[in-house]
Design a protein around this motif. Structure first.
Motif, PDB file in Angstrom:
ATOM      1  N   TYR A 148      42.655  -3.079  39.503  1.00 32.97           N
ATOM      2  CA  TYR A 148      42.230  -3.319  40.882  1.00 32.97           C
ATOM      3  C   TYR A 148      40.735  -3.600  40.995  1.00 32.97           C
ATOM      4  O   TYR A 148      40.304  -4.308  41.899  1.00 32.97           O
ATOM      5  CB  TYR A 148      42.690  -2.169  41.791  1.00 32.97           C
ATOM      6  CG  TYR A 148      44.164  -2.312  42.098  1.00 32.97           C
ATOM      7  CD1 TYR A 148      44.583  -3.028  43.220  1.00 32.97           C
ATOM      8  CD2 TYR A 148      45.128  -1.811  41.234  1.00 32.97           C
ATOM      9  CE1 TYR A 148      45.943  -3.206  43.486  1.00 32.97           C
ATOM     10  CE2 TYR A 148      46.478  -1.986  41.479  1.00 32.97           C
ATOM     11  CZ  TYR A 148      46.887  -2.684  42.602  1.00 32.97           C
ATOM     12  OH  TYR A 148      48.218  -2.880  42.855  1.00 32.97           O
ATOM     13  N   TYR A 161      29.024  -0.457  48.809  1.00 36.12           N
ATOM     14  CA  TYR A 161      27.869  -0.281  47.910  1.00 36.12           C
ATOM     15  C   TYR A 161      28.111  -1.064  46.618  1.00 36.12           C
ATOM     16  O   TYR A 161      28.269  -0.464  45.544  1.00 36.12           O
ATOM     17  CB  TYR A 161      27.752   1.221  47.619  1.00 36.12           C
ATOM     18  CG  TYR A 161      26.377   1.814  47.402  1.00 36.12           C
ATOM     19  CD1 TYR A 161      25.542   1.352  46.386  1.00 36.12           C
ATOM     20  CD2 TYR A 161      25.927   2.874  48.187  1.00 36.12           C
ATOM     21  CE1 TYR A 161      24.296   1.936  46.172  1.00 36.12           C
ATOM     22  CE2 TYR A 161      24.676   3.468  47.978  1.00 36.12           C
ATOM     23  CZ  TYR A 161      23.862   2.988  46.964  1.00 36.12           C
ATOM     24  OH  TYR A 161      22.640   3.576  46.752  1.00 36.12           O
ATOM     25  N   ILE A 204      27.888   5.824  49.207  1.00 32.15           N
ATOM     26  CA  ILE A 204      29.287   5.376  49.145  1.00 32.15           C
ATOM     27  C   ILE A 204      30.071   5.939  50.326  1.00 32.15           C
ATOM     28  O   ILE A 204      30.925   5.275  50.900  1.00 32.15           O
ATOM     29  CB  ILE A 204      29.954   5.831  47.833  1.00 32.15           C
ATOM     30  CG1 ILE A 204      29.223   5.264  46.623  1.00 32.15           C
ATOM     31  CG2 ILE A 204      31.423   5.384  47.800  1.00 32.15           C
ATOM     32  CD1 ILE A 204      29.720   5.828  45.311  1.00 32.15           C
ATOM     33  N   THR A 261      39.184  -5.352  38.812  1.00 37.38           N
ATOM     34  CA  THR A 261      39.135  -6.759  38.410  1.00 37.38           C
ATOM     35  C   THR A 261      39.695  -7.666  39.502  1.00 37.38           C
ATOM     36  O   THR A 261      39.166  -8.743  39.775  1.00 37.38           O
ATOM     37  CB  THR A 261      39.909  -6.940  37.089  1.00 37.38           C
ATOM     38  OG1 THR A 261      39.377  -6.043  36.116  1.00 37.38           O
ATOM     39  CG2 THR A 261      39.806  -8.359  36.570  1.00 37.38           C
ATOM     40  N   LEU A 262      40.762  -7.212  40.135  1.00 34.33           N
ATOM     41  CA  LEU A 262      41.336  -7.983  41.241  1.00 34.33           C
ATOM     42  C   LEU A 262      40.299  -8.154  42.354  1.00 34.33           C
ATOM     43  O   LEU A 262      40.072  -9.266  42.843  1.00 34.33           O
ATOM     44  CB  LEU A 262      42.573  -7.249  41.792  1.00 34.33           C
ATOM     45  CG  LEU A 262      43.248  -7.905  43.005  1.00 34.33           C
ATOM     46  CD1 LEU A 262      44.016  -9.166  42.574  1.00 34.33           C
ATOM     47  CD2 LEU A 262      44.213  -6.923  43.698  1.00 34.33           C
ATOM     48  N   ASN A 263      39.645  -7.074  42.728  1.00 33.93           N
ATOM     49  CA  ASN A 263      38.656  -7.139  43.807  1.00 33.93           C
ATOM     50  C   ASN A 263      37.503  -8.087  43.463  1.00 33.93           C
ATOM     51  O   ASN A 263      37.061  -8.878  44.300  1.00 33.93           O
ATOM     52  CB  ASN A 263      38.107  -5.741  44.111  1.00 33.93           C
ATOM     53  CG  ASN A 263      39.016  -4.959  45.059  1.00 33.93           C
ATOM     54  OD1 ASN A 263      40.035  -5.477  45.513  1.00 33.93           O
ATOM     55  ND2 ASN A 263      38.653  -3.724  45.341  1.00 33.93           N
ATOM     56  N   TYR A 315      38.681 -11.749  43.458  1.00 37.71           N
ATOM     57  CA  TYR A 315      38.940 -12.194  44.831  1.00 37.71           C
ATOM     58  C   TYR A 315      37.621 -12.536  45.533  1.00 37.71           C
ATOM     59  O   TYR A 315      37.473 -13.584  46.154  1.00 37.71           O
ATOM     60  CB  TYR A 315      39.675 -11.084  45.584  1.00 37.71           C
ATOM     61  CG  TYR A 315      39.863 -11.358  47.060  1.00 37.71           C
ATOM     62  CD1 TYR A 315      40.849 -12.258  47.499  1.00 37.71           C
ATOM     63  CD2 TYR A 315      39.067 -10.736  48.012  1.00 37.71           C
ATOM     64  CE1 TYR A 315      41.023 -12.512  48.860  1.00 37.71           C
ATOM     65  CE2 TYR A 315      39.234 -10.980  49.364  1.00 37.71           C
ATOM     66  CZ  TYR A 315      40.205 -11.866  49.783  1.00 37.71           C
ATOM     67  OH  TYR A 315      40.361 -12.139  51.127  1.00 37.71           O
ATOM     68  N   GLU A 359      37.390  -0.636  42.464  1.00 36.00           N
ATOM     69  CA  GLU A 359      38.796  -0.635  42.876  1.00 36.00           C
ATOM     70  C   GLU A 359      39.046   0.125  44.158  1.00 36.00           C
ATOM     71  O   GLU A 359      40.103  -0.027  44.768  1.00 36.00           O
ATOM     72  CB  GLU A 359      39.668  -0.059  41.751  1.00 36.00           C
ATOM     73  CG  GLU A 359      39.562   1.458  41.524  1.00 36.00           C
ATOM     74  CD  GLU A 359      38.355   1.881  40.691  1.00 36.00           C
ATOM     75  OE1 GLU A 359      37.488   1.019  40.411  1.00 36.00           O
ATOM     76  OE2 GLU A 359      38.285   3.074  40.329  1.00 36.00           O
ATOM     77  N   THR A 360      38.084   0.962  44.581  1.00 31.86           N
ATOM     78  CA  THR A 360      38.388   1.805  45.747  1.00 31.86           C
ATOM     79  C   THR A 360      38.072   1.120  47.084  1.00 31.86           C
ATOM     80  O   THR A 360      38.280   1.712  48.139  1.00 31.86           O
ATOM     81  CB  THR A 360      37.639   3.162  45.679  1.00 31.86           C
ATOM     82  OG1 THR A 360      36.234   2.917  45.616  1.00 31.86           O
ATOM     83  CG2 THR A 360      38.069   3.964  44.461  1.00 31.86           C
ATOM     84  N   GLU A 361      37.575  -0.097  47.043  1.00 29.72           N
ATOM     85  CA  GLU A 361      37.286  -0.801  48.293  1.00 29.72           C
ATOM     86  C   GLU A 361      38.503  -1.599  48.776  1.00 29.72           C
ATOM     87  O   GLU A 361      39.155  -2.294  47.991  1.00 29.72           O
ATOM     88  CB  GLU A 361      36.112  -1.766  48.107  1.00 29.72           C
ATOM     89  CG  GLU A 361      34.784  -1.073  47.925  1.00 29.72           C
ATOM     90  CD  GLU A 361      34.335  -0.227  49.118  1.00 29.72           C
ATOM     91  OE1 GLU A 361      34.748  -0.537  50.266  1.00 29.72           O
ATOM     92  OE2 GLU A 361      33.587   0.746  48.903  1.00 29.72           O
ATOM     93  N   ALA A 362      38.748  -1.508  50.052  1.00 23.44           N
ATOM     94  CA  ALA A 362      39.863  -2.244  50.646  1.00 23.44           C
ATOM     95  C   ALA A 362      39.461  -3.695  50.885  1.00 23.44           C
ATOM     96  O   ALA A 362      38.271  -4.030  50.970  1.00 23.44           O
ATOM     97  CB  ALA A 362      40.263  -1.597  51.963  1.00 23.44           C
ATOM     98  N   LYS A 363      40.468  -4.530  50.990  1.00 25.11           N
ATOM     99  CA  LYS A 363      40.252  -5.971  51.170  1.00 25.11           C
ATOM    100  C   LYS A 363      39.333  -6.259  52.359  1.00 25.11           C
ATOM    101  O   LYS A 363      38.494  -7.168  52.292  1.00 25.11           O
ATOM    102  CB  LYS A 363      41.612  -6.647  51.364  1.00 25.11           C
ATOM    103  CG  LYS A 363      41.565  -8.144  51.567  1.00 25.11           C
ATOM    104  CD  LYS A 363      42.973  -8.730  51.540  1.00 25.11           C
ATOM    105  CE  LYS A 363      42.987 -10.188  51.979  1.00 25.11           C
ATOM    106  NZ  LYS A 363      42.614 -10.377  53.399  1.00 25.11           N
ATOM    107  N   LEU A 383      35.716  -6.245  51.449  1.00 26.01           N
ATOM    108  CA  LEU A 383      35.341  -7.425  50.668  1.00 26.01           C
ATOM    109  C   LEU A 383      35.174  -8.622  51.596  1.00 26.01           C
ATOM    110  O   LEU A 383      34.205  -9.387  51.496  1.00 26.01           O
ATOM    111  CB  LEU A 383      36.397  -7.732  49.608  1.00 26.01           C
ATOM    112  CG  LEU A 383      36.918  -6.539  48.776  1.00 26.01           C
ATOM    113  CD1 LEU A 383      37.949  -7.017  47.754  1.00 26.01           C
ATOM    114  CD2 LEU A 383      35.787  -5.803  48.073  1.00 26.01           C
TER     115      LEU A 383
END
Lengths: 127, 466, 486
Positions: free
Chosen positions: C348, C66, C61, C350-352, C355, C426-430, C433
């Motif tokens: 977040y 990951y 990570i 769930t948002l990630n 998306y 949730e800790t990954e930035a856009k 992704l």
């Protein structure tokens, strides 16, 4: 399409059964089964003398990503096992109908009539 | 928002991309009456300085007493490099090495670990770890029941001199499969498993005999006789050993005529801090013949497409993710990071270093016992040789002595009265290389005061402490 | 090169062990080791250099995205590590008296309370050392409950066919038979099959919700009612708790017992495969059966609950009190998040996931459950790509490694062919992704142009694909003295 010899009997769980005509049978797994499993890495054999009933688990064939039980097709006593498989499980991949797993002395020869013939197995294996 | 990188704009943009108005819409499939959303009872989040203060207060509250307790967890020196390296992100934050090509570091390290453990135990093969020593023993018992086809009984012989928490853990983990633990008594004089009592089970049907070395009392068991007894009577021999002790004691692969069948134990003495009992790791080794019955991850060396050496998980068909209800165990995650530390620890100390540490621990025990018994009224409970831990008999209740010592910041050992009431006022004491002579003098001095105050009939003070 | 190959007889890291030979004279020869184990003989620097270099062959990570589905590979805050390793906590003996344990025990007590609150259960034990041990504890408690009532004819545990392999393995370890329940095409449990399977032989059911298929089981209340009516209990596998933290609680869904994976939801490190921690929470009626030890409070002081205080407990699961150091890390994490921070975890993550799912579908990839809302993870099936391009999920996975990303979970759950189970956390930035989505598109384009390039991947890592068959047929599980590697 996998190879399904006409002279053998089969089960839905992919064992082949050869009637030796002397009250005993030889058992292995079908070409179709070995294709599904992929490269075999280990075969766990039953013990000679073990009393098996039809449908009971009696051996295991193992590939890298799967392990599958082998079921006894009929009732009987194990009279021989193929020790060569301990060192070369790949023999089943190379020659599934030559690389037998165990031989049984039949308790009830009439049970052979309940097994599938090649055509019926081909149909079952399609599903 | 701690640890969440999203800006408000990004959040908006992502919601728009998904085609919803709000976060709430993302949870629309959850029945409305079930949705909660109020965790205010947990209070506000703390920033790093606040949580740091909170934890330092807690750590201070526990003090750093002078510790003479062993009983399965040992205060050894750990080389500085061990945890500096083990907490490198590449080890600390990786997962189980499923993608072998992207996990060669962990995989090779585990292969090296397996190699070191098989050397230390003088066994054929090792797995890549289980949870702890007690649960590893439970797995060994399950493995023995599976592997011993000659035995029909599902009964296991377990010495009373085995760690009581281990016995309790094994019971929890195997009882639902109808496995019974039968107790083998110890000899009250020597502290060893009573061989005559054991022989009364000759011809009895047991799947395995557990052989601790040393046992819970620190006493060295007659391992050759016990192994031979087990194997002559159709039982598998399961060794439960302290791995550090194996640097100087005969390893399980050499016990009896042909060595034990399974060796297991707790790896804590190899680089794991005391840390309130965990995380430690369980290790397990066995003979080549039993390898497919062994639970847990196993790493193999192989080659890649270009013929280069590489390492991969192997024999996975034993495991739950493939074999499901027919797996050797339900174990999935093990104790990878602790094994990383142990591998570093063994590399840095080597056989010579481990032997020196073991000898120092043991030498210190001799010194402590001499100091304490010289007070009079205190004597060793058992006559057999021990390794770095022993049972002392006291002239008064161990509980009382320990309480008074603790008030002086000395943890004087482990009170055996709860698990071994038959031993009377018995105390299990341990030394490691971390206990200096001045530490031992302090222990002696405080103990002397306790004994003196009793002799002066100052029991009133003691009673008040109750 | 193995550490053993750096070894030379007589070389040592001399600062790491006491000098001088100590006496073992009172231990008779017959107990002593005759031949030294052949451990490495290296200097401190050689060991440090070797294991630093090895670490660099790992994805983690801290170094890579990951998105391993069902594993919740989120950032592991460094403060959790350093604070759990404060000397007072690190040096505490597990059998230290209560007088020298109030700090540690207060943290454990508070963690029990926090976990009760977030799961909606009546009581929590921190004893299990991993998720699978939590599962074991849960099913053992179900069994103890039935046994205590004299209800001994219940022999079956129901398990959805999409379940993690630990579920059926656990049922067997507890002396039960596992019976599989099929899943419908929309990802929910087949209710008719469930009804047919329930009966007086049913001890309970093991469910993951959201399921391993990345969707929320919408009829959970009905399932709970049916199972309870049949006299069975409901076990919640907490593998996917990250998806619902602060949004819905297992206790409110009707579950009787749950386990949590602190190494997933509460961000303790995965450590290359553990240590984890798998606390269990229960409803009122299972409380007497919780595993020991537990921490209790009389308002001012903390003390342990052992066999004497909990005579109906299923018992001990470890020599001491579980993976205490992992529990401390989870406690620090929970304190840093607070109630509000915890709720944002579900939001977040769930948002990630949604998306990524949306963007991958827009790019032409096939969702396994396109009509469903993704939870914190989702499945795409690469069946079409396998058929049209001859490049399967494994090939995509290996090629992703060349793009500097860990692969998602592949070929699990077994129900979905050529599947990728993707969990971004949730800790990954856009931008991570987006980079993953771009990599997937690039690999597909490459597969159309040059399939062998994809099928031969990875190309940029220390090794290419490994021969698993050789590894299993010609077992090489340890270094042998005297050998040198190729």
């Amino acid at each position: 399409m996998s190879n399904i010899p006409d002279n053998l009997k089969y089960t839905e769980s992919h064992e082949w059964v050869k009637d030796e005509g002397d009250g005993s049978v030889t058992v292995g797994i079908t070409d179709h089964a070995q294709e599904l499993l992929g490269d075999l890495v280990f075969v766990e054999l039953p013990e000679v003398g073990a009393e098996l009933s039809a449908g009971s688990e009696c051996a295991v064939v193992e590939s890298v990503k799967a392990a599958s039980d082998v079921y006894s097709p009929v009732d009987g006593e194990v009279v021989a096992v193929n020790q060569d498989l301990a060192d070369s499980p790949e023999a089943i991949n190379e020659d599934p109908y030559g690389a037998w797993i165990f031989k049984l002395k039949l308790s009830d020869p009439a049970q052979l009539d309940g097994l599938l013939d090649a055509a019926a197995y081909a149909e079952a294996a399609e599903d | 928002m701690p640890f969440i990188p999203h800006t408000d704009e990004e959040t908006r943009e992502m919601l728009d991309a998904i085609g919803v108005d709000s976060m709430d819409d993302l949870f629309e499939e959850i029945p409305a009456n079930l949705r909660c959303g109020d965790l205010s009872a947990l209070g506000p989040g703390l920033w790093e300085q606040e949580v740091s203060q909170l934890m330092q207060e807690k750590a201070r509250a526990d003090g750093q007493p002078l510790c003479f307790i062993g009983a399965g967890a040992y205060d050894h020196h750990i080389p500085a490099a061990v945890w500096q390296l083990a907490t490198r992100g590449e080890y600390y934050t990786a997962y189980t090495p499923y993608q072998a090509e992207a996990s060669q570091g962990t995989l090779q390290l585990l292969y090296e670990y397996q190699s070191m453990m098989t050397e230390l135990m003088a066994m054929d093969v090792s797995n890549a770890s289980l949870y702890d020593g007690a649960s590893a023993l439970a797995e060994a018992v399950l493995m023995a029941v599976r592997a011993n086809r000659k035995s029909k009984s599902r009964r296991i012989l377990v010495p009373r001199g085995l760690h009581p928490h281990y016995r309790a853990t094994v019971h929890t983990l195997v009882k639902n499969q109808g496995i019974e633990l039968v107790e083998a008594p110890y000899d009250e004089k020597t502290g060893q498993t009573d061989l005559d009592a054991l022989k009364r089970h000759q011809g009895g049907d047991f799947a395995a005999l557990v052989i601790p070395q040393p046992n819970f009392f620190g006493v060295l068991e007659p391992v050759d006789e016990m192994t031979a007894f087990a194997q002559a009577n159709g039982m598998l021999a399961i060794a439960l050993v302290n791995p550090l002790a194996m640097a100087v004691l005969q390893p399980p692969g050499e016990w009896g005529e042909k060595g034990v069948d399974i060796a297991c134990g707790d790896g804590q003495p190899l680089g794991a801090p005391l840390s309130s009992g965990g995380p430690y790791f369980g290790f397990m080794c066995c003979t080549q013949k039993l390898v497919r019955q062994m639970p847990g991850r196993i790493i193999g060396r192989t080659v890649d497409l270009e013929g280069r050496e590489g390492f991969a998980l192997t024999l996975q068909a034993r495991e739950q993710h493939i074999r499901r209800s027919k797996a050797t165990s339900n174990i999935c995650t093990n104790q990878g990071l602790m094994v990383t530390a142990a591998t570093l620890h063994m590399s840095l100390l080597g056989a010579e270093g481990l032997a020196r540490v073991a000898a120092r621990c043991h030498e210190n025990l001799g010194m402590l016992v001499e100091k304490l018994t010289s007070l009079g009224e205190i004597e060793p409970a058992f006559s057999a040789p021990v390794f770095h831990e022993t049972v002392l008999r006291l002239p008064l209740e161990a509980k009382r002595v320990l309480r008074t010592l603790a008030a002086h910041n000395v943890l004087g050992g482990y009170d055996l009265s709860r698990h071994y009431p038959e031993l009377g006022n018995a105390l299990l004491v341990c030394t490691t290389e971390n206990r200096s002579e001045s530490d031992m003098n302090k222990y002696r001095q405080k103990l002397e005061q306790v004994l003196a105050s009793r002799r002066q009939g100052a029991c009133a003070t003691m009673a008040k402490l109750d | 090169m193995l550490i053993f190959e750096h070894s030379r007889p007589g070389r040592r890291a001399r600062a790491q062990a006491p000098a001088g030979e100590a006496a073992l004279a009172d231990i008779p020869e017959s107990f002593r080791r005759k031949k030294r184990p052949r451990l490495p003989e290296v200097s401190e620097m050689q060991a440090v250099r070797h294991y630093t270099r090895l670490s660099q062959k790992n994805f983690s990570i801290d170094t890579q995205f990951y998105p391993l589905g069902s594993c919740t590979m989120k950032y592991n805050p460094r403060a959790c590590n350093s604070l759990a390793m404060l000397p007072g906590l690190l040096g505490r003996h597990p059998l230290a008296p209560d007088t020298h344990s109030q700090g540690f025990m207060s943290a454990m007590y508070e963690l029990q309370e926090i976990l009760k609150e977030v799961t909606g259960m009546s009581a929590v034990s921190l004893a299990p050392m991993a998720g699978a041990q939590g599962e074991f504890a849960g099913i053992a408690m179900i069994r103890a409950y039935h046994d205590a009532r004299g209800d001994t004819e219940r022999k079956e545990i129901l398990v959805p066919d999409a379940a993690h392999g630990t579920n059926p393995a656990t049922a067997v370890m507890c002396g039960y038979q596992a019976r599989e329940i099929p899943t419908k095409a929309d990802g929910d449990v087949d209710m008719e099959a469930l009804k047919a399977a329930l009966g007086p032989q049913t001890a309970g059911i093991m469910l993951t919700n959201p399921s391993t298929l990345g969707v929320f089981e919408r009829r959970i209340e009905e399932i709970a009612r049916l199972v309870h009516e049949a006299g069975g209990l409901l076990y919640y596998d907490g593998a996917n708790l990250n998806a619902i933290l602060g949004r819905v609680r297992p206790g409110d869904m009707g579950f009787d017992v749950i386990h949590m994976n602190l190494h997933k939801t509460f961000s303790t490190p995965h450590g290359g495969g553990g240590p984890g921690a798998g606390p269990v929470g229960v409803s009122q009626r299972l409380q007497p059966f919780l595993p020991i030890p537990m921490v209790a409070s009389d308002g001012s002081d903390y003390h342990w609950l052992q066999e004497e205080e909990m005579p109906q407990s299923i018992g001990r699961l470890s020599a001491f009190a579980g993976n205490a150091g992992v529990l401390l890390r989870a406690y620090v994490y929970a304190k840093m998040l607070g109630g509000e921070g915890m709720q944002r975890v579900a939001d977040y993550s769930t948002l990630n996931a949604n998306y990524m799912l949306k963007k991958l579908m827009e790019a032409g990839f096939t969702a396994a459950y396109p009509e469903r809302r993704a939870t914190h993870e989702f499945i795409i099936t690469l069946k079409k790509e396998a058929k049209e391009l001859g490049v399967n999920a494994m090939d995509f996975a290996k090629r992703l490694l060349d793009h500097g990303m860990h692969a998602p979970t592949t070929y699990f759950p077994l129900l979905v062919p050529e599947c990728f189970l993707i969990e971004p956390t949730e800790t990954e930035a856009k931008e991570s992704l987006d980079a993953f989505i771009q990599a997937m598109i690039a690999i597909r384009e490459e597969a159309a142009r040059d399939p062998e390039r994809v099928k031969g991947a990875p190309w940029s890592l220390p090794v290419r694909r490994l021969d698993d068959v050789k590894a299993a047929r010609e077992l090489d599980l340890r270094w042998q003295p005297g050998e040198t590697s190729t």
